[in-house]
Write a protein that holds these residues in place. Structure first.
Motif, PDB file in Angstrom:
ATOM      1  N   SER A 164      20.458   7.803 -28.782  1.00 38.16           N
ATOM      2  CA  SER A 164      20.239   9.118 -29.674  1.00 38.16           C
ATOM      3  C   SER A 164      20.317   8.769 -31.157  1.00 38.16           C
ATOM      4  O   SER A 164      20.835   9.567 -32.040  1.00 38.16           O
ATOM      5  CB  SER A 164      21.581   9.998 -29.130  1.00 38.16           C
ATOM      6  OG  SER A 164      22.669   9.445 -29.576  1.00 38.16           O
ATOM      7  N   MET A 165      20.003   7.482 -31.345  1.00 35.70           N
ATOM      8  CA  MET A 165      20.107   7.161 -32.763  1.00 35.70           C
ATOM      9  C   MET A 165      18.775   7.206 -33.542  1.00 35.70           C
ATOM     10  O   MET A 165      17.730   6.916 -32.964  1.00 35.70           O
ATOM     11  CB  MET A 165      20.664   5.847 -32.912  1.00 35.70           C
ATOM     12  CG  MET A 165      21.108   5.422 -34.380  1.00 35.70           C
ATOM     13  SD  MET A 165      22.371   4.009 -34.338  1.00 35.70           S
ATOM     14  CE  MET A 165      21.161   2.636 -33.551  1.00 35.70           C
ATOM     15  N   VAL A 166      18.651   7.797 -34.861  1.00 32.36           N
ATOM     16  CA  VAL A 166      17.417   7.439 -35.571  1.00 32.36           C
ATOM     17  C   VAL A 166      17.960   6.736 -36.852  1.00 32.36           C
ATOM     18  O   VAL A 166      18.624   6.756 -37.398  1.00 32.36           O
ATOM     19  CB  VAL A 166      17.167   9.005 -36.105  1.00 32.36           C
ATOM     20  CG1 VAL A 166      15.870   8.800 -36.993  1.00 32.36           C
ATOM     21  CG2 VAL A 166      17.080   9.989 -34.835  1.00 32.36           C
ATOM     22  N   ALA A 167      16.761   5.636 -36.944  1.00 32.64           N
ATOM     23  CA  ALA A 167      17.207   4.678 -38.246  1.00 32.64           C
ATOM     24  C   ALA A 167      15.657   4.387 -38.738  1.00 32.64           C
ATOM     25  O   ALA A 167      14.701   4.390 -38.160  1.00 32.64           O
ATOM     26  CB  ALA A 167      17.972   3.437 -37.702  1.00 32.64           C
ATOM     27  N   LYS A 168      15.731   4.239 -40.055  1.00 26.02           N
ATOM     28  CA  LYS A 168      14.634   3.699 -40.630  1.00 26.02           C
ATOM     29  C   LYS A 168      14.239   2.332 -40.061  1.00 26.02           C
ATOM     30  O   LYS A 168      14.936   1.447 -40.037  1.00 26.02           O
ATOM     31  CB  LYS A 168      14.954   3.468 -42.303  1.00 26.02           C
ATOM     32  CG  LYS A 168      14.916   4.711 -42.822  1.00 26.02           C
ATOM     33  CD  LYS A 168      15.247   4.485 -44.404  1.00 26.02           C
ATOM     34  CE  LYS A 168      15.304   5.968 -45.137  1.00 26.02           C
ATOM     35  NZ  LYS A 168      15.494   5.615 -46.599  1.00 26.02           N
ATOM     36  N   TYR A 169      13.055   2.182 -40.027  1.00 33.93           N
ATOM     37  CA  TYR A 169      12.368   0.815 -39.526  1.00 33.93           C
ATOM     38  C   TYR A 169      12.613  -0.402 -40.158  1.00 33.93           C
ATOM     39  O   TYR A 169      13.201  -1.431 -39.727  1.00 33.93           O
ATOM     40  CB  TYR A 169      10.819   0.960 -39.345  1.00 33.93           C
ATOM     41  CG  TYR A 169      10.329  -0.285 -38.960  1.00 33.93           C
ATOM     42  CD1 TYR A 169      10.216  -0.730 -37.548  1.00 33.93           C
ATOM     43  CD2 TYR A 169       9.446  -1.113 -39.763  1.00 33.93           C
ATOM     44  CE1 TYR A 169       9.687  -1.905 -36.971  1.00 33.93           C
ATOM     45  CE2 TYR A 169       8.865  -2.604 -39.145  1.00 33.93           C
ATOM     46  CZ  TYR A 169       9.039  -2.754 -37.877  1.00 33.93           C
ATOM     47  OH  TYR A 169       8.474  -3.685 -37.307  1.00 33.93           O
ATOM     48  N   ASP A 170      12.981  -0.230 -41.758  1.00 34.11           N
ATOM     49  CA  ASP A 170      13.387  -1.548 -42.284  1.00 34.11           C
ATOM     50  C   ASP A 170      14.734  -1.990 -41.965  1.00 34.11           C
ATOM     51  O   ASP A 170      14.774  -3.239 -41.751  1.00 34.11           O
ATOM     52  CB  ASP A 170      13.172  -1.231 -43.742  1.00 34.11           C
ATOM     53  CG  ASP A 170      11.847  -1.027 -44.203  1.00 34.11           C
ATOM     54  OD1 ASP A 170      11.007  -1.140 -43.668  1.00 34.11           O
ATOM     55  OD2 ASP A 170      11.760  -0.456 -45.482  1.00 34.11           O
ATOM     56  N   LEU A 171      15.842  -0.922 -41.729  1.00 34.18           N
ATOM     57  CA  LEU A 171      16.937  -1.197 -41.221  1.00 34.18           C
ATOM     58  C   LEU A 171      16.920  -1.779 -39.600  1.00 34.18           C
ATOM     59  O   LEU A 171      17.550  -2.830 -39.458  1.00 34.18           O
ATOM     60  CB  LEU A 171      17.905  -0.151 -41.260  1.00 34.18           C
ATOM     61  CG  LEU A 171      18.423   0.448 -42.588  1.00 34.18           C
ATOM     62  CD1 LEU A 171      19.165   1.827 -42.352  1.00 34.18           C
ATOM     63  CD2 LEU A 171      19.461  -0.596 -42.935  1.00 34.18           C
ATOM     64  N   VAL A 172      16.127  -1.220 -38.983  1.00 36.86           N
ATOM     65  CA  VAL A 172      16.127  -1.838 -37.498  1.00 36.86           C
ATOM     66  C   VAL A 172      15.535  -3.209 -37.533  1.00 36.86           C
ATOM     67  O   VAL A 172      16.051  -4.062 -37.054  1.00 36.86           O
ATOM     68  CB  VAL A 172      15.283  -1.007 -36.651  1.00 36.86           C
ATOM     69  CG1 VAL A 172      15.100  -1.484 -35.299  1.00 36.86           C
ATOM     70  CG2 VAL A 172      15.887   0.396 -36.581  1.00 36.86           C
ATOM     71  N   LYS A 173      14.551  -3.357 -38.563  1.00 33.05           N
ATOM     72  CA  LYS A 173      13.886  -4.714 -38.670  1.00 33.05           C
ATOM     73  C   LYS A 173      15.062  -5.834 -38.950  1.00 33.05           C
ATOM     74  O   LYS A 173      15.073  -7.037 -38.622  1.00 33.05           O
ATOM     75  CB  LYS A 173      12.663  -4.811 -39.545  1.00 33.05           C
ATOM     76  CG  LYS A 173      11.905  -5.955 -39.473  1.00 33.05           C
ATOM     77  CD  LYS A 173      10.644  -5.858 -40.359  1.00 33.05           C
ATOM     78  CE  LYS A 173       9.711  -6.699 -40.561  1.00 33.05           C
ATOM     79  NZ  LYS A 173       8.502  -7.001 -41.169  1.00 33.05           N
ATOM     80  N   ALA A 174      15.704  -5.382 -40.293  1.00 34.88           N
ATOM     81  CA  ALA A 174      16.718  -6.256 -41.014  1.00 34.88           C
ATOM     82  C   ALA A 174      17.640  -6.617 -39.783  1.00 34.88           C
ATOM     83  O   ALA A 174      18.481  -7.530 -39.821  1.00 34.88           O
ATOM     84  CB  ALA A 174      17.374  -5.633 -41.935  1.00 34.88           C
ATOM     85  N   ALA A 175      18.023  -5.609 -38.772  1.00 35.99           N
ATOM     86  CA  ALA A 175      19.124  -5.946 -37.660  1.00 35.99           C
ATOM     87  C   ALA A 175      18.376  -6.938 -36.733  1.00 35.99           C
ATOM     88  O   ALA A 175      19.286  -7.155 -35.923  1.00 35.99           O
ATOM     89  CB  ALA A 175      19.578  -4.537 -37.234  1.00 35.99           C
ATOM     90  N   GLY A 176      17.203  -7.170 -36.746  1.00 37.86           N
ATOM     91  CA  GLY A 176      16.767  -8.055 -35.977  1.00 37.86           C
ATOM     92  C   GLY A 176      15.908  -7.508 -34.589  1.00 37.86           C
ATOM     93  O   GLY A 176      15.865  -8.232 -33.698  1.00 37.86           O
ATOM     94  N   LEU A 177      15.571  -6.262 -34.845  1.00 38.42           N
ATOM     95  CA  LEU A 177      15.052  -5.439 -33.499  1.00 38.42           C
ATOM     96  C   LEU A 177      15.728  -5.544 -32.221  1.00 38.42           C
ATOM     97  O   LEU A 177      17.002  -5.888 -32.443  1.00 38.42           O
ATOM     98  CB  LEU A 177      13.444  -6.004 -33.627  1.00 38.42           C
ATOM     99  CG  LEU A 177      12.782  -5.921 -34.603  1.00 38.42           C
ATOM    100  CD1 LEU A 177      11.274  -6.457 -34.795  1.00 38.42           C
ATOM    101  CD2 LEU A 177      12.487  -4.403 -35.253  1.00 38.42           C
ATOM    102  N   LEU A 178      15.171  -5.464 -31.422  1.00 38.43           N
ATOM    103  CA  LEU A 178      15.734  -5.789 -29.763  1.00 38.43           C
ATOM    104  C   LEU A 178      15.821  -7.004 -29.534  1.00 38.43           C
ATOM    105  O   LEU A 178      14.492  -7.786 -29.540  1.00 38.43           O
ATOM    106  CB  LEU A 178      14.952  -4.755 -28.831  1.00 38.43           C
ATOM    107  CG  LEU A 178      15.114  -3.224 -29.129  1.00 38.43           C
ATOM    108  CD1 LEU A 178      14.139  -2.518 -28.084  1.00 38.43           C
ATOM    109  CD2 LEU A 178      16.472  -2.652 -28.813  1.00 38.43           C
ATOM    110  N   ASP A 179      16.745  -7.499 -29.524  1.00 31.10           N
ATOM    111  CA  ASP A 179      17.040  -9.143 -29.303  1.00 31.10           C
ATOM    112  C   ASP A 179      16.871  -9.323 -27.903  1.00 31.10           C
ATOM    113  O   ASP A 179      17.575  -9.224 -26.965  1.00 31.10           O
ATOM    114  CB  ASP A 179      18.417  -9.352 -29.617  1.00 31.10           C
ATOM    115  CG  ASP A 179      18.584 -11.004 -29.822  1.00 31.10           C
ATOM    116  OD1 ASP A 179      17.823 -11.750 -29.017  1.00 31.10           O
ATOM    117  OD2 ASP A 179      19.415 -11.500 -30.458  1.00 31.10           O
TER     118      ASP A 179
END
Length: 161
Positions: free
Chosen positions: A16-31
């Motif tokens: 149920s989370m919404v996040a900016k793509y840049d943040l998701v990318k910085a977090a490593g996407l789905l590992d």
């Protein structure tokens, strides 16, 4: 904070989370190294990068799917996955205060021990399951109620085989 809360094992936030793509990318996407728990790992990493805002309104509807990948894995496989997730949790939370890290470690070791008991039961290794319960009692005698519940579970499962 939210990082310690999630690191203790709180699941389901990503759905149920919404996040900016840049943040998701910085977090490593789905590992893909954490195939069964990639959403949890992503949520954990995002919690380290950015603050979260809680909205009380329901933003999604949860649907259970019998063929879901996490439904069909064995307790042994789940235990292995949890060991890997635990290592990543401890890596990501390295900078948290020692008190938080102790609680996180205790929660994960408890979950892993419980899965170890279930894995041994699944494999028919009843003496191994009993040994895990004995280890649990020695490690933390205050958990006697939970340990007795596990013992009852072993006895009831043993009666059905």
């Amino acid at each position: 904070g939210v990082l310690a809360y999630i690191a203790r094992g709180r699941k389901g936030i990503l759905r149920s989370m919404v996040a900016k793509y840049d943040l998701v990318k910085a977090a490593g996407l789905l590992d893909e190294n954490h195939y069964h728990y990639d959403g949890f790992i992503l949520t954990l990493r995002l919690a380290k990068l950015t603050p979260f805002v809680y909205l009380p309104d329901p933003l999604m509807e949860k649907r259970e799917h019998a063929g879901g990948t996490s439904k069909g894995i064995s307790f042994s496989e789940k235990e292995r996955c949890f060991q890997d997730v635990f290592a990543e949790v401890m890596r990501v939370t390295d900078e948290l205060p020692e008190k938080d890290k102790r609680t996180i470690r205790k929660n994960w070791l408890e979950k892993i021990l419980e899965l170890s008991v279930k894995a041994k039961m699944e494999q028919g290794d009843w003496s191994g399951a009993w040994m895990e319960i004995a280890r649990r009692l020695v490690r933390d005698p205050r958990r006697i109620k939970a340990s007795l519940k596990m013992a009852r579970n072993i006895l009831s499962r043993a009666g059905h085989t």
